[in-house]
Design a protein around this motif. Structure first.
Motif, PDB file in Angstrom:
ATOM      1  N   CYS A   1     -23.829  15.325   8.948  1.00  8.72           N
ATOM      2  CA  CYS A   1     -23.612  14.827   7.560  1.00  8.72           C
ATOM      3  C   CYS A   1     -23.380  15.772   6.659  1.00  8.72           C
ATOM      4  O   CYS A   1     -23.610  16.972   6.550  1.00  8.72           O
TER       5      CYS A   1
ATOM      6  N   GLU B   1     -26.189   8.865   0.347  1.00 10.52           N
ATOM      7  CA  GLU B   1     -24.639   8.744   0.749  1.00 10.52           C
ATOM      8  C   GLU B   1     -24.204   9.822   1.372  1.00 10.52           C
ATOM      9  O   GLU B   1     -24.502  11.055   0.945  1.00 10.52           O
TER      10      GLU B   1
ATOM     11  N   PHE C   1     -20.991  11.291   4.505  1.00  8.55           N
ATOM     12  CA  PHE C   1     -19.839  11.033   5.488  1.00  8.55           C
ATOM     13  C   PHE C   1     -20.453  11.819   6.708  1.00  8.55           C
ATOM     14  O   PHE C   1     -21.075  12.942   6.864  1.00  8.55           O
TER      15      PHE C   1
ATOM     16  N   THR D   1     -19.374  13.505  10.055  1.00  5.47           N
ATOM     17  CA  THR D   1     -18.319  14.371  10.308  1.00  5.47           C
ATOM     18  C   THR D   1     -18.178  14.680  11.895  1.00  5.47           C
ATOM     19  O   THR D   1     -19.257  15.019  12.544  1.00  5.47           O
TER      20      THR D   1
ATOM     21  N   ILE E   1     -13.860  13.513   8.967  1.00  7.82           N
ATOM     22  CA  ILE E   1     -14.703  12.516   8.805  1.00  7.82           C
ATOM     23  C   ILE E   1     -14.558  11.354   9.965  1.00  7.82           C
ATOM     24  O   ILE E   1     -13.512  11.035  10.221  1.00  7.82           O
TER      25      ILE E   1
ATOM     26  N   HIS F   1     -18.114   6.748   6.682  1.00  7.00           N
ATOM     27  CA  HIS F   1     -18.661   6.913   5.258  1.00  7.00           C
ATOM     28  C   HIS F   1     -19.870   6.084   5.485  1.00  7.00           C
ATOM     29  O   HIS F   1     -19.767   4.886   5.681  1.00  7.00           O
TER      30      HIS F   1
ATOM     31  N   THR G   1     -22.669   0.688   6.936  1.00  8.53           N
ATOM     32  CA  THR G   1     -21.230   1.129   6.652  1.00  8.53           C
ATOM     33  C   THR G   1     -20.329  -0.130   6.947  1.00  8.53           C
ATOM     34  O   THR G   1     -21.041  -1.186   7.123  1.00  8.53           O
TER      35      THR G   1
END
Length: 116
Positions: A42, A56, A58, A60, A66, A69, A83
């Motif tokens: 993250c 919040e 992403f 990865t 990415i 999200h 999400t």
């Protein structure tokens, strides 16, 4: 999806109301290593989250690309990833391939849970 009737819209914008958020993807992580494991994938500090907190982030790949999200909610015994619709398989498949010795269980809870 049809727009809400005028009285429902009025209740939500001028008073108090409840709205269902259908179709959101909800992925649950349980197990003793859940925060440390997810933290490694993250863009936010997941290890520092306490129950009742969230962030919040992403998710990865190891190359930094990415995958998704997400909004991460921390509960006493689990992390919940929220999400856009249709992302559970992608997220679980990605994270699962890096589970070797960590005590983490990934589960798609989309069909079982809802959001208001």
């Amino acid at each position: 999806m049809e727009p809400a009737p005028p009285h429902e819209y009025q209740a939500l914008t001028a008073g108090v109301g409840v709205a269902s958020l259908p179709g959101r993807t909800l992925v649950e992580l349980t197990g003793a290593d859940r925060q440390t494991f997810l933290h490694n994938f993250c863009t936010n500090d997941v290890r520092g989250l306490k129950p009742g907190e969230g962030c919040e982030a992403f998710i990865t790949s190891v190359q930094g690309k990415i995958i998704a999200h997400v909004i991460i909610s921390c509960e006493a015994d689990r992390l919940v990833l929220d999400t856009v619709p249709g992302q559970a398989e992608r997220i679980i498949t990605h994270l699962d391939k890096y589970l070797i010795r960590e005590q983490v269980v990934l589960a798609d809870r989309t069909a079982e849970w809802g959001e208001l």
